[in-house]
Scaffold this motif. Structure first.
Motif, mmCIF file in Angstrom:
data_model
loop_
_atom_site.group_PDB
_atom_site.id
_atom_site.type_symbol
_atom_site.label_atom_id
_atom_site.label_comp_id
_atom_site.label_asym_id
_atom_site.label_seq_id
_atom_site.Cartn_x
_atom_site.Cartn_y
_atom_site.Cartn_z
ATOM 1 N N LEU A 276 0.671 -1.137 0.195
ATOM 2 C CA LEU A 276 -0.205 0.057 0.219
ATOM 3 C C LEU A 276 1.272 0.752 0.139
ATOM 4 O O LEU A 276 0.696 2.274 -1.089
ATOM 5 C CB LEU A 276 -1.207 0.094 1.127
ATOM 6 C CG LEU A 276 -1.369 1.567 0.971
ATOM 7 C CD1 LEU A 276 -2.721 1.134 0.049
ATOM 8 C CD2 LEU A 276 -2.898 1.142 2.443
ATOM 9 N N ARG A 277 1.611 0.925 0.684
ATOM 10 C CA ARG A 277 2.647 2.736 0.644
ATOM 11 C C ARG A 277 3.359 2.590 -0.533
ATOM 12 O O ARG A 277 3.765 3.830 -1.232
ATOM 13 C CB ARG A 277 3.667 2.198 1.640
ATOM 14 C CG ARG A 277 3.357 1.841 3.389
ATOM 15 C CD ARG A 277 4.512 2.282 4.540
ATOM 16 N NE ARG A 277 5.345 1.266 4.148
ATOM 17 C CZ ARG A 277 5.603 0.272 5.324
ATOM 18 N NH1 ARG A 277 4.442 -0.231 5.928
ATOM 19 N NH2 ARG A 277 6.083 -0.888 5.056
ATOM 20 N N HIS A 278 4.030 1.642 -1.089
ATOM 21 C CA HIS A 278 4.689 1.897 -2.364
ATOM 22 C C HIS A 278 3.252 2.784 -3.419
ATOM 23 O O HIS A 278 4.054 3.071 -4.742
ATOM 24 C CB HIS A 278 5.086 0.388 -3.026
ATOM 25 C CG HIS A 278 5.502 0.167 -4.222
ATOM 26 N ND1 HIS A 278 6.088 0.866 -5.173
ATOM 27 C CD2 HIS A 278 4.836 -0.574 -5.599
ATOM 28 C CE1 HIS A 278 6.962 0.329 -6.277
ATOM 29 N NE2 HIS A 278 5.809 0.306 -6.749
ATOM 30 N N ALA A 279 2.012 1.417 -3.278
ATOM 31 C CA ALA A 279 1.571 2.056 -4.654
ATOM 32 C C ALA A 279 0.989 3.202 -4.055
ATOM 33 O O ALA A 279 0.752 4.144 -5.518
ATOM 34 C CB ALA A 279 -0.117 1.283 -4.147
ATOM 35 N N GLU A 280 1.154 3.722 -2.810
ATOM 36 C CA GLU A 280 0.445 5.724 -2.432
ATOM 37 C C GLU A 280 1.677 5.837 -3.246
ATOM 38 O O GLU A 280 1.357 8.117 -3.371
ATOM 39 C CB GLU A 280 0.022 5.398 -1.566
ATOM 40 C CG GLU A 280 -0.787 5.514 -0.628
ATOM 41 C CD GLU A 280 -1.207 4.967 0.726
ATOM 42 O OE1 GLU A 280 -0.644 5.209 1.696
ATOM 43 O OE2 GLU A 280 -2.457 4.786 1.087
ATOM 44 N N LYS A 281 2.746 5.537 -2.892
ATOM 45 C CA LYS A 281 4.358 6.854 -3.549
ATOM 46 C C LYS A 281 3.786 6.583 -4.599
ATOM 47 O O LYS A 281 4.030 8.059 -5.834
ATOM 48 C CB LYS A 281 5.563 6.214 -2.244
ATOM 49 C CG LYS A 281 6.569 6.630 -3.264
ATOM 50 C CD LYS A 281 7.738 6.207 -2.308
ATOM 51 C CE LYS A 281 8.713 7.024 -2.590
ATOM 52 N NZ LYS A 281 10.339 6.017 -2.375
ATOM 53 N N LYS A 282 3.969 5.604 -5.512
ATOM 54 C CA LYS A 282 3.768 6.328 -6.889
ATOM 55 C C LYS A 282 3.271 6.238 -7.638
ATOM 56 O O LYS A 282 2.847 7.216 -8.185
ATOM 57 C CB LYS A 282 3.725 4.487 -7.554
ATOM 58 C CG LYS A 282 3.604 4.012 -9.279
ATOM 59 C CD LYS A 282 3.764 2.859 -9.557
ATOM 60 C CE LYS A 282 3.520 2.496 -11.508
ATOM 61 N NZ LYS A 282 3.808 1.244 -11.787
ATOM 62 N N ARG A 283 1.261 6.658 -6.889
ATOM 63 C CA ARG A 283 0.266 7.739 -7.357
ATOM 64 C C ARG A 283 0.516 8.723 -7.023
ATOM 65 O O ARG A 283 -0.078 9.794 -8.207
ATOM 66 C CB ARG A 283 -1.016 7.377 -6.772
ATOM 67 C CG ARG A 283 -1.208 5.691 -7.219
ATOM 68 C CD ARG A 283 -2.575 4.972 -6.246
ATOM 69 N NE ARG A 283 -3.251 5.878 -5.982
ATOM 70 C CZ ARG A 283 -4.480 6.145 -6.588
ATOM 71 N NH1 ARG A 283 -5.125 5.078 -7.068
ATOM 72 N NH2 ARG A 283 -5.973 6.716 -6.497
ATOM 73 N N GLU A 284 1.180 8.957 -6.023
ATOM 74 C CA GLU A 284 1.153 10.652 -5.488
ATOM 75 C C GLU A 284 2.161 10.953 -6.778
ATOM 76 O O GLU A 284 2.206 12.539 -7.034
ATOM 77 C CB GLU A 284 1.972 11.069 -4.235
ATOM 78 C CG GLU A 284 2.772 12.293 -3.859
ATOM 79 C CD GLU A 284 3.234 12.224 -2.402
ATOM 80 O OE1 GLU A 284 3.353 13.018 -2.098
ATOM 81 O OE2 GLU A 284 3.298 11.432 -1.551
ATOM 82 N N ALA A 285 3.528 10.571 -6.777
ATOM 83 C CA ALA A 285 4.790 10.588 -8.190
ATOM 84 C C ALA A 285 3.783 10.843 -9.699
ATOM 85 O O ALA A 285 4.056 11.964 -9.952
ATOM 86 C CB ALA A 285 5.524 9.641 -7.989
ATOM 87 N N LEU A 286 3.180 9.869 -10.035
ATOM 88 C CA LEU A 286 3.007 9.795 -11.192
ATOM 89 C C LEU A 286 1.803 11.002 -11.246
ATOM 90 O O LEU A 286 1.675 12.529 -12.059
ATOM 91 C CB LEU A 286 1.875 9.202 -11.354
ATOM 92 C CG LEU A 286 2.316 7.822 -11.800
ATOM 93 C CD1 LEU A 286 1.259 6.711 -11.782
ATOM 94 C CD2 LEU A 286 2.675 8.173 -13.626
#
Length: 361
Positions: A276-286
């Motif tokens: 979940l942390r990885h997904a949220e970080k990737k979504r924030e970057a995108l």
């Protein structure tokens, strides 16, 4: 530590047309020795042959170590036991002629035939292309196991939508069995040095030649499969125009993010904390790229920006793992077609989101 150190990138890659395109991100004049690896104009073909391909791929027999007795032994093991070397029939190792350290590029059956870099990456391009094109980059990766030569037009092109790009023809081959000899059309976005497929809906825009005794490069087939690199400009400009005409609302973008980087499992279950942390970080970057980055933001609200955001993220922001540097990973993804597949997958995902929205109206 990556095999592709800054020293390697400054001695085993050649970058051309820097007057128009600037220097590569890894440029370090102090690491290049007496001969710089950046060229204001095109890279002379003879420099590629001399500086990168001045060695041969040689076949060597393979042997395995087996126990022996005093009569048959050839050497002693570290423990002092008698051992002997036995040849392995039907197998070969490919090595560089200029190295004596035992470095093996690949291990194959006897049916494998290495494709000489000079012949397949330089001579072949000279026979396929016309005089208005020039060598814009070339290099070796993995200690010489992977090689490429890129040919392109000297100056960049700008579409009416403000997208600056350059069309290329990429020739690449390997000596480790990871890729067939490949000639493919690509496009580089000059603003962020991303590589894109020539056109999302086109097929047959590359040519692959296996490393076998029966495989040869047929120039007629090559020209037909690749067309001319000039046609890539028209194809990509048409693709950009089409994608810029497809509206992507804020709501559509959010739904695309949900499809591309979901925060729940396939059945709606909560992701494990690390995932979940990885997904949220990737979504924030995108999202940051899509709304604020100069490489993407000018086209926000269009399908082009969606592809550009994901492509830019994968090139410049996605984590690297193991012993692969970002430069090595990006080049390997380009030569293997991983970035072309990425663009196609992004486009199909966005199409599904758009179709679902139309169906819900």
């Amino acid at each position: 530590m990556s095999l592709e150190t800054l020293q390697t990138l400054n001695t085993q890659t050649l970058i051309g047309n820097t007057t128009h395109r600037g220097t590569a991100w890894h440029y370090r004049a102090e690491l290049q020795g007496e001969e710089p690896n950046h060229y204001p104009g095109p890279i002379p073909v003879e420099d590629v042959a001399r500086r990168l391909f001045g060695w041969q791929a040689e076949s060597r027999a393979i042997a395995v170590e087996r126990p022996a007795d005093a009569r048959t032994m050839t050497h002693l093991s570290p423990e002092g036991a008698p051992m002997r070397w036995m040849l392995v029939p039907g197998r070969q190792a490919i090595v560089r002629s200029d190295r004596r350290d035992g470095h093996v590029l690949g291990v194959f059956t006897d049916a494998y035939v290495p494709h000489p870099y000079t012949e397949y990456l330089l001579t072949s391009l000279a026979n396929i292309l016309d005089d208005s094109l020039s060598v814009s980059s070339a290099g070796l990766l993995k200690g010489g196991a992977v090689a490429w030569v890129e040919v392109s037009v000297p100056e960049s092109i700008t579409t009416p939508e403000g997208v600056e790009f350059r069309p290329n023809l990429l020739a690449t081959t390997t000596l480790d069995g990871s890729l067939a000899t490949t000639y493919k059309r690509t496009v580089t976005d000059v603003v962020c040095d991303n590589t894109r497929n020539a056109a999302l809906r086109e097929r047959g825009q590359d040519l692959k030649i296996r490393h076998s005794r029966s495989s040869r490069l047929r120039l007629g087939a090559a020209r037909e499969a690749l067309a001319l690199v000039h046609t890539t400009a028209d194809a990509f400009a048409a693709e950009v125009a089409r994608l810029c005409q497809i509206d992507v609302s804020r709501r559509t973008w959010d739904r695309f993010l949900d499809a591309w980087v979901p925060t729940t499992g396939a059945h709606g279950e909560k992701l494990p904390p690390k995932a979940l942390r990885h997904a949220e970080k990737k979504r924030e970057a995108l999202a940051g790229l899509y709304r604020h980055d100069r490489r993407v933001e000018p086209w926000a609200g269009t399908a082009h920006a969606v592809l550009q955001a994901v492509n830019t993220y994968e090139h410049h922001h996605s984590p690297t793992r193991g012993e692969t540097s970002r430069a090595q990973r990006n080049m390997l993804r380009t030569v293997t077609g991983a970035y072309a597949a990425l663009d196609t997958t992004v486009w199909k995902t966005l199409q599904r989101v758009l179709a679902d929205e139309r169906a819900a109206v």
